[in-house]
Scaffold this motif. Structure first.
Motif, short mmCIF file in Angstrom:
data_model
loop_
_atom_site.label_atom_id
_atom_site.label_comp_id
_atom_site.label_asym_id
_atom_site.label_seq_id
_atom_site.Cartn_x
_atom_site.Cartn_y
_atom_site.Cartn_z
N LEU A 100 0.87 -1.18 0.00
CA LEU A 100 0.00 0.00 0.00
C LEU A 100 0.90 1.22 0.00
O LEU A 100 1.69 1.43 0.93
N ASN A 101 0.81 2.01 -1.07
CA ASN A 101 1.58 3.26 -1.10
C ASN A 101 0.92 4.27 -2.02
O ASN A 101 -0.12 4.00 -2.64
N SER A 102 1.55 5.43 -2.14
CA SER A 102 0.94 6.56 -2.84
C SER A 102 0.87 6.39 -4.35
O SER A 102 0.24 7.21 -5.03
N THR A 103 1.48 5.35 -4.89
CA THR A 103 1.45 5.16 -6.34
C THR A 103 0.14 4.52 -6.81
O THR A 103 -0.11 4.46 -8.01
N GLN A 104 -0.68 4.05 -5.86
CA GLN A 104 -1.88 3.31 -6.23
C GLN A 104 -3.10 4.20 -6.32
O GLN A 104 -3.22 5.21 -5.62
N SER A 105 -4.03 3.78 -7.17
CA SER A 105 -5.32 4.48 -7.26
C SER A 105 -6.17 4.08 -6.05
O SER A 105 -5.92 3.05 -5.40
N PRO A 106 -7.21 4.87 -5.73
CA PRO A 106 -8.09 4.51 -4.62
C PRO A 106 -8.71 3.11 -4.78
O PRO A 106 -8.85 2.37 -3.79
N ASP A 107 -9.06 2.75 -6.00
CA ASP A 107 -9.65 1.42 -6.23
C ASP A 107 -8.64 0.31 -5.95
O ASP A 107 -8.97 -0.71 -5.34
N GLU A 108 -7.39 0.50 -6.40
CA GLU A 108 -6.36 -0.51 -6.14
C GLU A 108 -6.11 -0.66 -4.64
O GLU A 108 -6.01 -1.78 -4.12
N ALA A 109 -6.03 0.47 -3.94
CA ALA A 109 -5.79 0.42 -2.50
C ALA A 109 -6.96 -0.26 -1.79
O ALA A 109 -6.75 -1.05 -0.86
N ARG A 110 -8.18 0.02 -2.25
CA ARG A 110 -9.36 -0.58 -1.61
C ARG A 110 -9.35 -2.10 -1.79
O ARG A 110 -9.69 -2.85 -0.86
N ASP A 111 -8.97 -2.58 -2.97
CA ASP A 111 -8.92 -4.03 -3.21
C ASP A 111 -7.92 -4.70 -2.26
O ASP A 111 -8.19 -5.79 -1.73
N ILE A 112 -6.78 -4.06 -2.06
CA ILE A 112 -5.76 -4.64 -1.18
C ILE A 112 -6.23 -4.61 0.27
O ILE A 112 -6.02 -5.57 1.03
N GLU A 113 -6.88 -3.54 0.66
CA GLU A 113 -7.41 -3.46 2.03
C GLU A 113 -8.44 -4.56 2.28
O GLU A 113 -8.47 -5.18 3.35
N ASN A 114 -9.28 -4.82 1.29
CA ASN A 114 -10.27 -5.90 1.43
C ASN A 114 -9.59 -7.26 1.54
O ASN A 114 -10.00 -8.11 2.34
N ALA A 115 -8.55 -7.46 0.73
CA ALA A 115 -7.80 -8.73 0.81
C ALA A 115 -7.16 -8.88 2.18
O ALA A 115 -7.11 -9.98 2.75
N LEU A 116 -6.67 -7.78 2.74
CA LEU A 116 -6.09 -7.80 4.09
C LEU A 116 -7.11 -8.24 5.12
O LEU A 116 -6.86 -9.12 5.94
N LEU A 117 -8.28 -7.63 5.08
CA LEU A 117 -9.32 -7.93 6.07
C LEU A 117 -9.84 -9.35 5.92
O LEU A 117 -10.26 -9.97 6.92
N CYS A 118 -9.82 -9.88 4.71
CA CYS A 118 -10.33 -11.23 4.47
C CYS A 118 -9.27 -12.31 4.68
O CYS A 118 -9.55 -13.50 4.47
N GLY A 119 -8.07 -11.92 5.08
CA GLY A 119 -7.02 -12.90 5.31
C GLY A 119 -6.48 -13.51 4.04
O GLY A 119 -6.01 -14.66 4.05
N GLU A 120 -6.53 -12.77 2.94
CA GLU A 120 -6.09 -13.30 1.65
C GLU A 120 -4.65 -12.91 1.30
O GLU A 120 -4.20 -13.13 0.18
N LEU A 121 -3.94 -12.32 2.26
CA LEU A 121 -2.55 -11.93 2.03
C LEU A 121 -1.62 -12.65 3.00
O LEU A 121 -1.99 -12.89 4.15
N ASP A 122 -0.43 -12.97 2.52
CA ASP A 122 0.62 -13.48 3.41
C ASP A 122 1.48 -12.35 3.94
O ASP A 122 1.90 -12.37 5.10
N LEU A 123 1.76 -11.35 3.08
CA LEU A 123 2.62 -10.23 3.45
C LEU A 123 2.07 -8.93 2.86
O LEU A 123 1.64 -8.89 1.71
N LEU A 124 2.08 -7.89 3.68
CA LEU A 124 1.67 -6.56 3.24
C LEU A 124 2.77 -5.57 3.58
O LEU A 124 3.19 -5.46 4.74
N TYR A 125 3.25 -4.83 2.57
CA TYR A 125 4.32 -3.84 2.76
C TYR A 125 3.72 -2.43 2.77
O TYR A 125 2.85 -2.12 1.95
N CYS A 126 4.20 -1.61 3.68
CA CYS A 126 3.79 -0.21 3.67
C CYS A 126 4.88 0.64 4.32
O CYS A 126 5.72 0.13 5.07
N ALA A 127 4.86 1.93 4.02
CA ALA A 127 5.83 2.86 4.59
C ALA A 127 5.40 3.25 5.99
O ALA A 127 4.21 3.17 6.33
N PRO A 128 6.33 3.69 6.84
CA PRO A 128 5.97 4.06 8.21
C PRO A 128 4.95 5.20 8.25
O PRO A 128 4.06 5.21 9.11
#
Length: 617
Positions: A100-128
């Motif tokens: 998750l970072n500033s290069t993504q569109s709101p839709d892309e970020a939303r999809d990743i956030e949903n995957a996070l909440l649903c337990g569909e990710l092994d690793l998520l990278y983000c800046a401090p």
């Protein structure tokens, strides 16, 4: 919420699961010694502070536990390019990783956030900066979490060379998520910085895993700066004519000019600094990662965490401001373990420039005092006459029992000479000219150069005028450089580098002690037949034609996938394929670095390439 003491412990079956992930996903049979210990601690729910040299396998220490423990592993990474690089590499392995970072569109970020909440990710990278946003913290509170990994943890140190203010607030992880294990990782931290990391991140009780700092495959070389551009050209032409490398410069202008000079000399050289448009920086970094033989000329901002394994040399045209910075930057060479070179030239003007920048900085007096000490240590490393690697490791509290045999002071031990009389002349001349002039003026007085400026000042009548005519101007520059490095002279940081005496020089002036100086070697060509820093495949593989065929196969697949070639297979994996010549997918699976996902994606293509190789003699 349960406290740290209530975290579940890893069973033997859990470690078996970890070893299965290591083999099935990453393609390795066993953990390296310290890796296994860190993984065991983290899957057990313990916190960890890990210090491993670049290329030592830090990433696996949290990637494997993140896939073994239930939930997602959240990785705090300081640079967008770094997280994108790592996520792309993990996706090639079939790992469910995202950022998750500033290069993504709101839709892309939303999809990743949903995957996070649903337990569909092994690793998520983000800046401090993103992690510390209240919305992100609330999101993580609702997600299943396996661990937190704080990468490049030295960024938390206010005295470090890559300080990031947002890292100071990462102690919130311990407050908000006390039941989730945390791991902080870095390749560069002396004892002071390690202590600061533990304090600021609330990791005082964390288990510490400290590997040696030594990178034996890197040959360290430092020389005096005469004609820096010519010296750099000679070095690259003689030792790394077709290799990828990084050249570090202090200023943007120097970066541009050096890249232009190398390009005119026939090298594929590109500039990289903060003044370039972001699209240009991204394009140049992409070229460096994907193509062979590209040289990046950059300021120190380039390269943190970039996992390009085959950088064969790192060159410095300006003095780094600390040993930590030097170690971190040279560590970008030879991540694959093959011979590489850390080459640097420096001169007294570098010292003056760095001190001017330091004194002009907005830091507190305490900060400046610490930075002066770090610069002094860097100068000391440049002027050592013993094993250079041994001296550098000692700075980090790591001890080498014997000289390394792979640095300039071991390979060509420097000559020393009794410089006591010359030093007394130099110090006396600085004193008698009023401690108001730079090195070139003082040398002119010593050598009896009665130019108009010296006559106007009346310095042609001093007792020190002409007493140093027995040494060349180059030799005197060496004397003054070593006196500044040794703390006997101070170069004014606010004006034009005026030299002044320090209290330390008093015994020398009084004749109460003698001093040995390095004799700078005369410039000479290294034997091209023995290029110690190069590691071309033909040096280790008897079939260069076969090697090029496999490299061509890898490059074609990389272009199809839109990733750098090393993300398909590292050179070490490719060499093993060439040597073992697998004839089935089962045999291919036994090659180090070939996990199940890569076997499925690329196995057949490489089997076809191997089948076309000429028979082994």
């Amino acid at each position: 919420m349960p406290d740290v003491a209530e975290r579940p412990r890893a069973s033997e079956s859990t470690m078996e699961h970890a070893e299965d992930v290591l083999h099935r996903v990453f393609g390795f049979e066993t953990f390296r010694p310290m890796q296994g210990d860190v993984v065991r601690a983290l899957v057990s729910g313990e916190d960890a502070l890990v210090l491993m040299p670049t290329g030592g396998g830090k990433s696996l220490c949290y990637q494997v536990p993140a896939m073994v423990r239930p939930g997602v592993g959240v990785v705090i990474s300081p640079l967008i390019a770094l997280m994108q690089d790592q996520v792309a590499a993990l996706n090639q392995l079939g790992v469910r990783a995202a950022f998750l970072n500033s290069t993504q569109s709101p839709d892309e970020a939303r999809d990743i956030e949903n995957a996070l909440l649903c337990g569909e990710l092994d690793l998520l990278y983000c800046a401090p900066e993103r992690l510390l946003q209240p919305r992100m913290l609330d999101l993580l509170s609702s997600a299943p979490l396996a661990l937190f990994a704080i990468d490049e943890a030295h960024c938390v140190s206010q005295w470090g060379h890559d300080f990031r203010e947002d890292y100071l607030s990462l102690d919130i992880l311990e407050q908000r998520f006390p039941q989730i294990p945390r791991i902080a990782l870095t390749a560069t931290a002396d004892e002071r910085t390690r202590t600061e990391i533990a304090q600021r991140l609330h990791l005082k009780e964390a288990r510490r895993f400290i590997s040696g700092f030594d990178r034996p495959n890197i040959q360290y070389r430092v020389g005096q700066k005469n004609n820096a551009n010519k010296q750099l050209l000679d070095f690259i032409r003689q030792e790394h004519p077709s290799d990828s490398g990084i050249v570090y410069c202090l200023s943007r202008n120097r970066v541009e000019n050096t890249a232009d000079m190398l390009a005119k000399a026939g090298f594929d050289a590109l500039p990289y600094h903060a003044g370039l448009p972001s699209e240009t920086r991204a394009r140049h970094q992409e070229r460096f990662l994907r193509d062979d033989g590209v040289i990046i000329v950059a300021t120190i901002a380039f390269g943190m965490g970039i996992d390009k394994p085959d950088v064969r040399f790192v060159a410095h045209l300006d003095l780094p401001k600390s040993i930590e910075a030097y170690y971190q930057e040279t560590g970008r060479a030879g991540r694959d373990g093959h011979p590489s070179t850390a080459w640097m030239v420096y001169g007294l003007q570098d010292v003056i420039k760095l001190r001017q920048m330091l004194e002009a900085s907005p830091g507190s007096e305490h900060f400046k005092r610490v930075e002066r000490q770090k610069l002094d240590a860097m100068l000391g490393l440049c002027e050592v006459t013993e094993c250079r690697r041994k001296a550098m490791l000692s700075y980090f509290g790591d001890h080498l029992e014997a000289p390394c045999g792979n640095c300039d002071t071991c390979l060509e031990p420097p000559e020393t000479w009794d410089g006591t009389v010359a030093v007394q002349k130099a110090l006396s001349c600085v004193y008698r000219t009023g401690q108001r002039y730079g090195v070139n003026y003082v040398i002119d007085v010593l050598r009896g150069n009665g130019n108009e400026r010296i006559r106007q000042q009346g310095h042609d009548h001093l007792s020190t005028f002409g007493i140093g005519a027995d040494l060349t101007a180059v030799s005197w520059k060496s004397v003054f450089r070593q006196l500044v490095a040794g703390g006997y002279l101070r170069a004014d940081a606010e004006g034009y580098g005026a030299l002044s005496l320090t209290e330390q020089c008093r015994p020398l002036l009084k004749g109460e002690r003698s001093i040995q100086l390095r004799r700078d070697p005369a410039p000479r060509k290294r034997k091209v037949a023995e290029p110690s820093g190069r590691s071309r495949p033909e040096l280790t593989v008897n079939d260069p034609d076969g090697w090029e065929q496999l490299r061509a196969c890898r490059k074609s697949l990389a272009e199809e996938q839109g990733v750098p070639p090393y993300m398909i297979f590292h050179d070490t994996t490719l060499m093993e394929i060439l040597e073992r010549r697998p004839d089935s997918l089962e045999a291919m699976a036994e090659i180090n670095g070939v996990g199940q996902a890569k076997l499925d994606k690329y196995g057949k293509a490489f089997l076809d390439a191997v089948a076309k190789l000429a028979p082994q003699s």
